[in-house]
Write an enzyme that holds these catalytic residues in place. Sequence first.
Site, PDB file in Angstrom:
ATOM      1  N   ARG A   1       0.884  -1.165   0.000  1.00 38.25           N
ATOM      2  CA  ARG A   1       0.000   0.000   0.000  1.00 38.25           C
ATOM      3  C   ARG A   1       0.919   1.212   0.000  1.00 38.25           C
ATOM      4  O   ARG A   1       1.673   1.427   0.949  1.00 38.25           O
ATOM      5  CB  ARG A   1      -0.905  -0.006   1.227  1.00 38.25           C
ATOM      6  CG  ARG A   1      -1.652   1.302   1.404  1.00 38.25           C
ATOM      7  CD  ARG A   1      -2.752   1.221   2.410  1.00 38.25           C
ATOM      8  NE  ARG A   1      -3.900   0.517   1.870  1.00 38.25           N
ATOM      9  CZ  ARG A   1      -5.124   0.563   2.387  1.00 38.25           C
ATOM     10  NH1 ARG A   1      -5.363   1.283   3.465  1.00 38.25           N
ATOM     11  NH2 ARG A   1      -6.113  -0.121   1.839  1.00 38.25           N
TER      12      ARG A   1
ATOM     13  N   HIS B   1      -7.492   0.946  -6.277  1.00 41.72           N
ATOM     14  CA  HIS B   1      -7.716   0.107  -5.092  1.00 41.72           C
ATOM     15  C   HIS B   1      -8.420  -1.181  -5.547  1.00 41.72           C
ATOM     16  O   HIS B   1      -9.572  -1.427  -5.220  1.00 41.72           O
ATOM     17  CB  HIS B   1      -8.560   0.862  -4.059  1.00 41.72           C
ATOM     18  CG  HIS B   1      -8.563   0.239  -2.697  1.00 41.72           C
ATOM     19  ND1 HIS B   1      -7.800  -0.867  -2.369  1.00 41.72           N
ATOM     20  CD2 HIS B   1      -9.246   0.554  -1.559  1.00 41.72           C
ATOM     21  CE1 HIS B   1      -8.010  -1.178  -1.112  1.00 41.72           C
ATOM     22  NE2 HIS B   1      -8.875  -0.351  -0.594  1.00 41.72           N
TER      23      HIS B   1
ATOM     24  N   ASP C   1     -17.072   7.333  -1.725  1.00 37.10           N
ATOM     25  CA  ASP C   1     -15.825   7.166  -0.980  1.00 37.10           C
ATOM     26  C   ASP C   1     -15.494   8.522  -0.367  1.00 37.10           C
ATOM     27  O   ASP C   1     -16.071   9.553  -0.751  1.00 37.10           O
ATOM     28  CB  ASP C   1     -14.714   6.695  -1.944  1.00 37.10           C
ATOM     29  CG  ASP C   1     -13.389   6.444  -1.242  1.00 37.10           C
ATOM     30  OD1 ASP C   1     -13.398   6.197  -0.014  1.00 37.10           O
ATOM     31  OD2 ASP C   1     -12.333   6.490  -1.912  1.00 37.10           O
TER      32      ASP C   1
ATOM     33  N   ARG D   1     -13.743  -8.536   2.268  1.00 37.24           N
ATOM     34  CA  ARG D   1     -12.317  -8.281   2.040  1.00 37.24           C
ATOM     35  C   ARG D   1     -11.502  -9.493   2.464  1.00 37.24           C
ATOM     36  O   ARG D   1     -10.524  -9.858   1.819  1.00 37.24           O
ATOM     37  CB  ARG D   1     -11.844  -7.039   2.821  1.00 37.24           C
ATOM     38  CG  ARG D   1     -12.434  -5.713   2.365  1.00 37.24           C
ATOM     39  CD  ARG D   1     -11.948  -5.335   0.969  1.00 37.24           C
ATOM     40  NE  ARG D   1     -10.507  -5.344   0.862  1.00 37.24           N
ATOM     41  CZ  ARG D   1      -9.697  -4.340   1.218  1.00 37.24           C
ATOM     42  NH1 ARG D   1     -10.204  -3.210   1.641  1.00 37.24           N
ATOM     43  NH2 ARG D   1      -8.377  -4.445   1.088  1.00 37.24           N
TER      44      ARG D   1
ATOM     45  N   GLN E   1     -10.329  -3.773  -3.158  1.00 43.17           N
ATOM     46  CA  GLN E   1     -11.639  -3.376  -2.655  1.00 43.17           C
ATOM     47  C   GLN E   1     -12.737  -3.747  -3.646  1.00 43.17           C
ATOM     48  O   GLN E   1     -13.824  -4.179  -3.257  1.00 43.17           O
ATOM     49  CB  GLN E   1     -11.646  -1.859  -2.408  1.00 43.17           C
ATOM     50  CG  GLN E   1     -12.941  -1.359  -1.835  1.00 43.17           C
ATOM     51  CD  GLN E   1     -13.206  -1.900  -0.436  1.00 43.17           C
ATOM     52  OE1 GLN E   1     -12.344  -1.822   0.433  1.00 43.17           O
ATOM     53  NE2 GLN E   1     -14.384  -2.460  -0.203  1.00 43.17           N
TER      54      GLN E   1
ATOM     55  N   CYS F   1     -16.404   1.614   0.719  1.00 43.26           N
ATOM     56  CA  CYS F   1     -15.212   0.807   1.049  1.00 43.26           C
ATOM     57  C   CYS F   1     -14.813   0.963   2.508  1.00 43.26           C
ATOM     58  O   CYS F   1     -14.113   0.111   3.038  1.00 43.26           O
ATOM     59  CB  CYS F   1     -14.065   1.174   0.114  1.00 43.26           C
ATOM     60  SG  CYS F   1     -13.478   2.878   0.294  1.00 43.26           S
TER      61      CYS F   1
HETATM   62  N1  NVA Z   1      -9.797   6.775  -1.378  1.00 42.15           N
HETATM   63  C1  NVA Z   1      -9.435   6.338  -0.052  1.00 42.15           C
HETATM   64  C2  NVA Z   1      -9.697   4.880   0.117  1.00 42.15           C
HETATM   65  C3  NVA Z   1      -9.438   4.347   1.503  1.00 42.15           C
HETATM   66  C4  NVA Z   1      -9.644   2.873   1.612  1.00 42.15           C
HETATM   67  C5  NVA Z   1      -7.969   6.655   0.203  1.00 42.15           C
HETATM   68  O1  NVA Z   1      -7.143   6.446  -0.704  1.00 42.15           O
HETATM   69  O2  NVA Z   1      -7.646   7.130   1.285  1.00 42.15           O
HETATM   70  N1   CP Z   2     -11.266  -0.107   2.568  1.00 44.67           N
HETATM   71  C1   CP Z   2     -10.002  -0.192   2.982  1.00 44.67           C
HETATM   72  O1   CP Z   2      -9.075  -0.450   2.195  1.00 44.67           O
HETATM   73  O2   CP Z   2      -9.840  -0.044   4.312  1.00 44.67           O
HETATM   74  P1   CP Z   2      -8.475   0.138   5.105  1.00 44.67           P
HETATM   75  O3   CP Z   2      -7.883   1.447   4.666  1.00 44.67           O
HETATM   76  O4   CP Z   2      -8.862   0.130   6.538  1.00 44.67           O
HETATM   77  O5   CP Z   2      -7.541  -0.998   4.761  1.00 44.67           O
END
Ligand code: NVA
Ligand code: CP
Length: 290
Positions: free
Chosen positions: A85, A112, A206, A274, A115, A246
């Site tokens: 990540r 992502h 989101d 997930r 997800q 998500c």
């Molecule tokens: N768009 C959000 C998704 C979090 C799971 C982010 O990148 O922070």
């Molecule tokens: N939806 C998601 O990816 O959650 P986290 O950021 O908690 O991993």
Amino acid sequence: MIDLAFGIKKRMQKNPITGELSGKTLGMIFEKSSTRTRVSFEVGMYQLGGHALFLSSNDTQLGRGEPLKDTARVLSSMVDMVMIRTYKQSDLEEFASYSKVPVINALTDSFHPLQLMADYMTMVEFGKDKEPVVAYVGDGNNMAHSWLYLAAKLGFELRVATPKGYEVDKSILDEALVLANKSGAKIAILNDPKEAVKEADVVTTDTWVSMGQEDEKERRLKDFSGFMVDSSMMSLAKDDAIFLHCLPAYRGYEVSEEVIESHSQEVFREAENRLHAQKGIMVWLDNKRG
Ligand code: NVA
Ligand code: CP
């Protein structure tokens, strides 16, 4: 992968410890925060009989400037698969190009995909996988981009409504449109959330402020005014429409308390999925490597 995930989910009801990845290891590099992704991989790998290592960039030499390409070669000589990540998609791709083992995208600024695996499983479980109309309302961010790919690959109708100036990335959209031409997917890019949600089967949103955008928070909250998925917005969708998020969700911003709580069945199933999706992906990758 999704078939494998559903199979594992079903078998788990009898015994969560299935052991397909006995003796295997997963390295998990986190340069951003996580609840669901970390826990689902760690628990999933344990239940499959393997072991997952949490590697936060703060506690590894990555945080002190060790190049990704060196970390990739070191880690991939020790573990069986890696998930990352991170911020830039190009960092993930550089890592993957130096890695001897599969590298899973656990969220970048651009995508992502994990997800969307869980989101699609949830659509199937709620009977929304047959020619659905999906409305994504909000920021043209990593989630929006992954929705574009899901729709384009599977051939369904997706309407993405963002405020002006927050549209999806043009080059990602162009790539998705090439896929959509083959699959028959219909993709609409809009600036009016109500138009997107009208008669939709699935409504999703989101956060307006993704990880890494904290400095833009004030401006974004202003610019996204009118984009909250609240009860009046949901009432434009089909009566039996489902709502997906998500998570984490920011109530009173991208979604109202009432909408998320009245659709908690879908949203928390989506989060649980997930775990199952992650397992499907890891078993698929392991089978592929032989
Ligand atoms: N768009 C959000 C998704 C979090 C799971 C982010 O990148 O922070
Ligand atoms: N939806 C998601 O990816 O959650 P986290 O950021 O908690 O991993």
